[in-house]
Structures are given as C-alpha cells and as structure tokens.
Design an enzyme around this catalytic site. Sequence first.
Site, PDB file in Angstrom:
ATOM      1  N   GLY A 243      -1.469   8.633  -6.877  1.00  9.46           N
ATOM      2  CA  GLY A 243      -2.929   8.617  -6.964  1.00  9.46           C
ATOM      3  C   GLY A 243      -3.476   8.592  -8.384  1.00  9.46           C
TER       4      GLY A 243
ATOM      5  CG  ASP B  89      -1.799  -1.947  -5.329  1.00 13.82           C
ATOM      6  OD1 ASP B  89      -2.442  -2.346  -6.323  1.00 13.82           O
ATOM      7  OD2 ASP B  89      -2.238  -1.122  -4.513  1.00 13.82           O
TER       8      ASP B  89
HETATM    9  P1  ADP Z   1      -1.458   5.319  -5.338  1.00 17.97           P
HETATM   10  O1  ADP Z   1      -2.656   4.864  -6.082  1.00 17.97           O
HETATM   11  O2  ADP Z   1      -0.539   6.131  -6.193  1.00 17.97           O
HETATM   12  O3  ADP Z   1      -0.759   4.209  -4.614  1.00 17.97           O
HETATM   13  P2  ADP Z   1      -1.987   6.089  -2.656  1.00 17.97           P
HETATM   14  O4  ADP Z   1      -2.858   7.141  -2.054  1.00 17.97           O
HETATM   15  O5  ADP Z   1      -2.199   4.680  -2.274  1.00 17.97           O
HETATM   16  O6  ADP Z   1      -2.018   6.310  -4.241  1.00 17.97           O
HETATM   17  O7  ADP Z   1      -0.482   6.411  -2.277  1.00 17.97           O
HETATM   18  C1  ADP Z   1       0.060   7.677  -2.517  1.00 17.97           C
HETATM   19  C2  ADP Z   1       0.858   8.115  -1.299  1.00 17.97           C
HETATM   20  O8  ADP Z   1       2.112   7.398  -1.260  1.00 17.97           O
HETATM   21  C3  ADP Z   1       1.260   9.579  -1.371  1.00 17.97           C
HETATM   22  O9  ADP Z   1       0.237  10.414  -0.858  1.00 17.97           O
HETATM   23  C4  ADP Z   1       2.501   9.591  -0.496  1.00 17.97           C
HETATM   24  O10 ADP Z   1       2.156   9.585   0.874  1.00 17.97           O
HETATM   25  C5  ADP Z   1       3.150   8.240  -0.808  1.00 17.97           C
HETATM   26  N1  ADP Z   1       4.099   8.418  -1.914  1.00 17.97           N
HETATM   27  C6  ADP Z   1       4.000   7.955  -3.177  1.00 17.97           C
HETATM   28  N2  ADP Z   1       5.067   8.310  -3.927  1.00 17.97           N
HETATM   29  C7  ADP Z   1       5.886   9.016  -3.106  1.00 17.97           C
HETATM   30  C8  ADP Z   1       7.145   9.665  -3.271  1.00 17.97           C
HETATM   31  N3  ADP Z   1       7.799   9.685  -4.441  1.00 17.97           N
HETATM   32  N4  ADP Z   1       7.687  10.285  -2.202  1.00 17.97           N
HETATM   33  C9  ADP Z   1       7.031  10.286  -1.020  1.00 17.97           C
HETATM   34  N5  ADP Z   1       5.858   9.699  -0.803  1.00 17.97           N
HETATM   35  C10 ADP Z   1       5.264   9.082  -1.823  1.00 17.97           C
HETATM   36 MG    MG Z   2      -1.715   2.916  -3.218  1.00 20.30          MG
END
Ligand code: ADP
Ligand code: MG
Length: 390
Positions: free
Chosen positions: A131, A181
């Site tokens: 995030g 993305d």
């Molecule tokens: P971003 O902008 O980082 O993509 P999002 O809300 O789209 O933010 O995605 C973040 C979500 O992706 C987290 O809340 C989680 O569910 C999943 N996620 C990201 N990295 C990991 C990780 N290392 N392990 C498990 N889940 C992850």
């Molecule tokens: Mg995302």
Amino acid sequence: MAAQPDPTMPAVRRARAVLYERWQPRGKSPLFTRAPGRLNLIGEHTDYNRGYVMPVAVDRAVYVAAVPREDRLVRVWSDQLDAEAQFSLDHLKDRHHDWARYLQGVAWALDELKMPLVGMEAAIYSDVPRGAGLSSSAALEVSWALAMLQLCGRSLPPKQLALTCQRAENDYVGMRCGILDQFASVFGQRNTALLIDCDTQEIQPVPLGGKGFSMVVCDTNKPRQLVDSEYNQRRASCEEAARILGLPSLRPATPEMVMAAREALGEERFRRAWHVVTENARVLDMAEALQRGDLETVGQLVSASHKSLRDYYEVSCPELEAMWAATQRAGCYGSRLVGAGFGGAVLALVSPEEVGPFSRRVAEEYQQETRYQPNIFAVQIADGAEVLER
Ligand code: ADP
Ligand code: MG
C-alpha cells in the site's frame, strides 16, 4: 569483467530459509521466482481512461520459493505478514477473505486457461511495502503465477501472463485495476521507463541511460481512507464525461475539446476530464524530455502532475500535501503523489548525491507537521519478473 554481486541473492536465501523452516520439504529442490514492484513516473488515473502511463520496475520484489506436492493442496507462508494460508485447487470458488485470495485468484485465472496446476508448498518473501504505491499486489500475483506455471511445466507469453494476473485482481479479488501494475512488473527493464498505451496495450521502452536522477519514495504512512468509493466516483465521472463528449473514452479527447465543453460537462466532470487529458499530454512530453536528458522539464512535468491531481482530480489529502511541500522545499527536480491518492506516497526525483540530506530533511519536516512517522527510501530501476536459475 568481474562478476557483479547479485542483489537478489540475500532475498532468495531468505525465501529458501522461510520455505525450509516452515514446510521442511525433503528431497525436493525448490524453484524461485522474483517479480518487482513498480513506480509510475507519470500518468496517474489515466490507465482506466485508456490513456498513457509511464512506470518503471523497481529493485524491491516479491520472491516465491516453492516445491510441488503430490495432491491438490496449496500451503503458503508469507514472511512479511507472518501468516499462513492454505487452499485446495479443487475448491477455487471458496474464496479467502484475506491476502490469500490474490494467490487463489491467480490459480483460478490459470485454471480457466486449462493450465494443469499442481499442489505446492511455498514461501513468500517480499521487500515491497504494501500500500505504498509500489504495487505489492501485482508483484505478488506475477511472482506467484510464474511459480505455479513453472511447477506444472508450463509458461505463458509475457503479455498473457500480465493479463492473467490482472484478471485475477479484477474478477476474483474484485479490484478494478488497469494493466499498469502487472505490465510494469512483467516488462520492466533496468535503466528504462515503459511508455504504455493503455488503449492498444503497446509498450515502448524509454531508455534512461544514466540520466542522473534518483527516485525517492516518501510514504506518508497515513492509512488510506475512502479510497474505494472515491475511486469508483472518479471512474464514473470520467465515463460520463466521455459520454457527454460523444466519445467511447477520454482517450481521444484533447484539452481544447474538454475546455470547449466545460458548461455541458458541469464543473466536477470538467475537472476530472481536464486532469486526464492534460496528464496524457504530460506523459508524452515526459518521454521526449527523458530522451533529450532534459531533467528540468522532466521535473516540471512531474510536479505539474501533482498539482493537477490535487486541484482537478482532487485525490490529495493533508498528509500528502505536507509531504509534497516538504519535498519541494528540500530541493528536487520534481515530485508528485503516486497511486490512488488519499494517503500513500509522494515520489520525488532527486539528484543522486542529494538523496541522504534530502531524505533526512523531508522526514523531519513531515513528522513535525503531521503525527505520522514517514517511511522514506530510494529505489533503483530493475528488470521485470523472472524464474531464477538457482
Ligand atoms: P499495493 O498498492 O501495494 O498493491 P494493494 O492494496 O493493491 O496495495 O495490495 C496489497 C495487498 O496485497 C495486501 O493487503 C495483501 O493482501 C497482498 N500482499 C502484498 N504483499 C504481500 C505479501 N508479501 N504477502 C502476502 N500478501 C501480500
Ligand atoms: Mg495493488
């Protein structure tokens, strides 16, 4: 030539260690995949309007270490979340409600393509903050898709790989993201930005060849609020604006057309459309400025993008403004909020030798002004996703 130290090595070792600690796989050698997070230099809220974006893949990535199982069970541990999940490939319709649905979604989308998926034990090691505008979700999906494919002896052409991951996020997770993305994570190249046309899905590499700026991510650490509803409203306004202009999307619209239709559009739709059409023009100008090595113009375009996101798209917030003002005072080529807005990060393009003092000053000023502790770090441009040979 002396071999370069491989920066991915410690991360892969960590992924391997997590896999062994957690699942103790015996007699099977694991495979490893890496998929990077990304930053979008310019072109914000243009992707779903079929416009232009310009991301780079960064040197922060999601690594998956995995071994196959004889059955259809998938067991996975996320080091970053300190959490375990499991699901069956036979029950992909029973969705998890948390992070594992990204993995299930990828399995579901690959299953729809009739890939002969196998059960697995896997560990995820990631240094992509969640995030913070680096798209951890796409990095997770792409790395995971590569691992699942590799385990069943299949592969997909890069574009299809990216689109399959996007489908997982759109249709399974339920997040209507554009192709930005996943394309960036798959197609990223060292020292190169990607000019992506979200209408035709064409990708044009823009070589940066040591053009002399560092990218500093200044994460506000403010939890995002209202993002989903605001995002859907922005999307709807843009769709309505296109309809009023008699166009299938805002892509063919020009600033002149939008200005001429200001009254018919009404103030809110005008503002949203104005951001989109001027932002598209800025992306194209940026590609030219980068090719010329004209960092002054590059910086001005990035800062102009911020002002447009703040004043016309109206997706900033007090914390982003405090951070942005601090980056401007501390001295940079240009800076802007990145991602959906209402929280998240500011990206600043900074002269490489200034990164240390710049980061300290911004952190101090931001913290004084808000109650949040910022997270400030520099990233390098890296190659796209891969199955690692070790
Ligand atoms: P971003 O902008 O980082 O993509 P999002 O809300 O789209 O933010 O995605 C973040 C979500 O992706 C987290 O809340 C989680 O569910 C999943 N996620 C990201 N990295 C990991 C990780 N290392 N392990 C498990 N889940 C992850
Ligand atoms: Mg995302």
